[in-house]
Scaffold this motif. Structure first.
Motif, mmCIF file in Angstrom:
data_model
loop_
_atom_site.group_PDB
_atom_site.id
_atom_site.type_symbol
_atom_site.label_atom_id
_atom_site.label_comp_id
_atom_site.label_asym_id
_atom_site.label_seq_id
_atom_site.Cartn_x
_atom_site.Cartn_y
_atom_site.Cartn_z
ATOM 1 N N LEU A 187 0.834 -1.203 0.000
ATOM 2 C CA LEU A 187 0.000 0.000 0.000
ATOM 3 C C LEU A 187 0.871 1.256 0.000
ATOM 4 C CD1 LEU A 187 -2.912 1.114 0.155
ATOM 5 C CD2 LEU A 187 -2.631 1.178 2.635
ATOM 6 N N THR A 188 1.930 1.232 0.789
ATOM 7 C CA THR A 188 2.867 2.357 0.799
ATOM 8 C C THR A 188 3.476 2.561 -0.586
ATOM 9 O OG1 THR A 188 3.411 2.003 3.130
ATOM 10 C CG2 THR A 188 4.997 3.249 1.821
ATOM 11 N N LEU A 189 3.859 1.463 -1.217
ATOM 12 C CA LEU A 189 4.421 1.555 -2.560
ATOM 13 C C LEU A 189 3.390 2.093 -3.546
ATOM 14 C CD1 LEU A 189 6.653 1.076 -4.603
ATOM 15 C CD2 LEU A 189 5.922 -1.318 -4.765
ATOM 16 N N THR A 190 2.150 1.634 -3.426
ATOM 17 C CA THR A 190 1.086 2.098 -4.321
ATOM 18 C C THR A 190 0.879 3.602 -4.190
ATOM 19 O OG1 THR A 190 -0.043 -0.046 -4.255
ATOM 20 C CG2 THR A 190 -1.373 1.857 -4.877
ATOM 21 N N LEU A 191 0.933 4.100 -2.973
ATOM 22 C CA LEU A 191 0.756 5.536 -2.749
ATOM 23 C C LEU A 191 1.866 6.335 -3.429
ATOM 24 C CD1 LEU A 191 -0.788 7.822 -1.440
ATOM 25 C CD2 LEU A 191 0.482 7.398 0.676
ATOM 26 N N HIS A 192 3.105 5.907 -3.268
ATOM 27 C CA HIS A 192 4.223 6.589 -3.927
ATOM 28 C C HIS A 192 4.143 6.417 -5.445
ATOM 29 C CE1 HIS A 192 6.793 7.875 -0.532
ATOM 30 N NE2 HIS A 192 6.133 6.928 0.111
ATOM 31 N N TRP A 193 3.693 5.266 -5.860
ATOM 32 C CA TRP A 193 3.530 4.964 -7.284
ATOM 33 C C TRP A 193 2.602 5.987 -7.929
ATOM 34 C CZ3 TRP A 193 5.871 0.505 -9.406
ATOM 35 C CH2 TRP A 193 5.477 0.138 -10.693
ATOM 36 N N ARG A 194 1.473 6.234 -7.270
ATOM 37 C CA ARG A 194 0.497 7.169 -7.821
ATOM 38 C C ARG A 194 0.973 8.619 -7.722
ATOM 39 N NH1 ARG A 194 -1.540 6.879 -11.605
ATOM 40 N NH2 ARG A 194 -2.872 8.641 -11.106
ATOM 41 N N LYS A 195 1.642 8.955 -6.622
ATOM 42 C CA LYS A 195 2.128 10.327 -6.462
ATOM 43 C C LYS A 195 3.079 10.711 -7.581
ATOM 44 C CE LYS A 195 1.732 11.122 -1.471
ATOM 45 N NZ LYS A 195 2.485 11.320 -0.206
ATOM 46 N N ASN A 196 3.782 9.724 -8.102
ATOM 47 C CA ASN A 196 4.743 9.979 -9.169
ATOM 48 C C ASN A 196 4.187 9.602 -10.540
ATOM 49 O OD1 ASN A 196 7.441 10.866 -7.840
ATOM 50 N ND2 ASN A 196 6.684 9.206 -6.547
ATOM 51 N N THR A 197 2.856 9.490 -10.597
ATOM 52 C CA THR A 197 2.083 9.302 -11.843
ATOM 53 C C THR A 197 2.446 8.044 -12.627
ATOM 54 O OG1 THR A 197 3.548 10.681 -13.228
ATOM 55 C CG2 THR A 197 1.751 11.805 -12.051
ATOM 56 N N PHE A 198 2.866 7.002 -11.936
ATOM 57 C CA PHE A 198 3.015 5.717 -12.607
ATOM 58 C C PHE A 198 1.620 5.107 -12.768
ATOM 59 C CE2 PHE A 198 7.308 6.345 -11.147
ATOM 60 C CZ PHE A 198 8.077 5.805 -12.170
ATOM 61 N N PRO A 199 1.423 4.295 -13.809
ATOM 62 C CA PRO A 199 0.060 3.852 -14.126
ATOM 63 C C PRO A 199 -0.495 2.798 -13.168
ATOM 64 C CG PRO A 199 1.636 2.840 -15.623
ATOM 65 C CD PRO A 199 2.404 3.845 -14.819
ATOM 66 N N ILE A 200 -1.758 2.996 -12.811
ATOM 67 C CA ILE A 200 -2.566 1.974 -12.155
ATOM 68 C C ILE A 200 -3.609 1.555 -13.178
ATOM 69 C CG2 ILE A 200 -4.251 1.496 -10.334
ATOM 70 C CD1 ILE A 200 -1.520 1.779 -9.182
ATOM 71 N N THR A 201 -3.705 0.279 -13.464
ATOM 72 C CA THR A 201 -4.640 -0.202 -14.475
ATOM 73 C C THR A 201 -5.780 -0.979 -13.822
ATOM 74 O OG1 THR A 201 -3.512 -2.322 -14.791
ATOM 75 C CG2 THR A 201 -2.700 -0.438 -16.080
ATOM 76 N N GLN A 202 -6.745 -1.358 -14.642
ATOM 77 C CA GLN A 202 -7.836 -2.198 -14.149
ATOM 78 C C GLN A 202 -7.297 -3.530 -13.624
ATOM 79 O OE1 GLN A 202 -10.250 -2.298 -17.698
ATOM 80 N NE2 GLN A 202 -11.401 -0.466 -17.124
ATOM 81 N N ALA A 203 -6.269 -4.038 -14.276
ATOM 82 C CA ALA A 203 -5.655 -5.290 -13.822
ATOM 83 C C ALA A 203 -5.000 -5.110 -12.456
ATOM 84 C CB ALA A 203 -4.629 -5.774 -14.841
#
Length: 255
Positions: free
Chosen positions: A59-75
């Motif tokens: 979850l921590t990684l996901t938060l940083h992932w999104r803050k830096n505009t890396f893609p989150i997909t439906q998958a």
């Protein structure tokens, strides 16, 4: 953040290999990193997570992932749901869905229906255990029942239709929970869609309503649901697992 973490000292119940990958990925998530991580790294961590602590790390990684505009997909979102089900940790997925702007998840109806049914089973188990363990498990059951409706209510915010699949999962989940409040909610939810033409509900949900009605000795209601299930325009839930293309988008079901 990553620079302050020790790769050789993983937290309790976090395996060393996942911890090392987590730290290495955090360093590469930075916008100025020369070599950004691939999307499959986040997927790999989620697919291999075995504990709640490892999902907290993800979850921590996901938060940083999104803050830096890396893609989150439906998958990605579907894999998140599967990880939470596998580790029996639904709360973290509810948290992400409740904060769309922070986590930017992309659920599809198959993901939501799958997760709602899981919540129904967990709530039923909690209520059953409350007879032995006391009020704490009953409170947990109440929370999970409320979470079912919270998740369902979020669908429009993600541009996902509250159609037959979603309502079917909602009704099935409520019918699995053997409490008066869950039954009341099952009836309210089902009546909302049984008045539509065609009714926005699945055969499985009608069968669940019929079975629960018969268990309660409400024969007339059970016969009504049994009769509705004979309509040609009410379909069963598709049994195939949701599939996604290489870009992480849902592949539509073939008729």
């Amino acid at each position: 953040m990553a620079g302050k973490l020790d790769p050789s000292s993983p937290p309790e119940r976090v395996r060393a290999e996942l911890w090392s990958l987590f730290i290495a990925t955090l360093l590469r998530v930075d916008k100025d990193a020369a070599s950004p991580p691939r999307r499959r790294v986040l997927h790999w961590i989620l697919l291999n997570a075995e504990t709640k602590e490892e999902l907290d790390m993800a979850l921590t990684l996901t938060l940083h992932w999104r803050k830096n505009t890396f893609p989150i997909t439906q998958a990605t979102t579907h894999i998140w749901a599967q990880a939470c089900v596998r580790t029996n940790y639904p709360d973290i997925f509810v948290t992400m869905l409740m904060d769309r702007w922070k986590y930017r998840q992309l659920p599809v109806v198959q993901t939501i229906a799958y997760f709602i049914r899981f919540l129904g089973g967990e709530a039923a188990s909690a209520y059953a255990k409350s007879t032995e363990s006391g009020d704490d498990m009953a409170i947990r059951g109440d929370q999970l029942l409320d979470d079912i409706f919270r998740v369902f209510a979020l669908l429009p915010y993600y541009d996902v239709a509250q159609g037959a699949s979603a309502y079917g999962a909602l009704v099935e989940a409520c019918c699995e929970i053997n409490t008066e409040e869950a039954w009341r909610r099952a009836l309210v939810a089902s009546e909302e869609v049984l008045s539509c033409d065609p009714p926005q509900i699945t055969l499985e949900a009608l069968k669940a309503l019929e079975n629960r009605s018969r268990e309660r000795g409400e024969t007339e209601m059970a016969d009504r649901y049994q009769s509705l299930a004979t309509r040609a325009d009410i379909k069963p839930t598709r049994k195939s697992e949701a599939t996604f293309d290489k870009k992480g988008n849902l592949v539509p079901d073939k008729e």
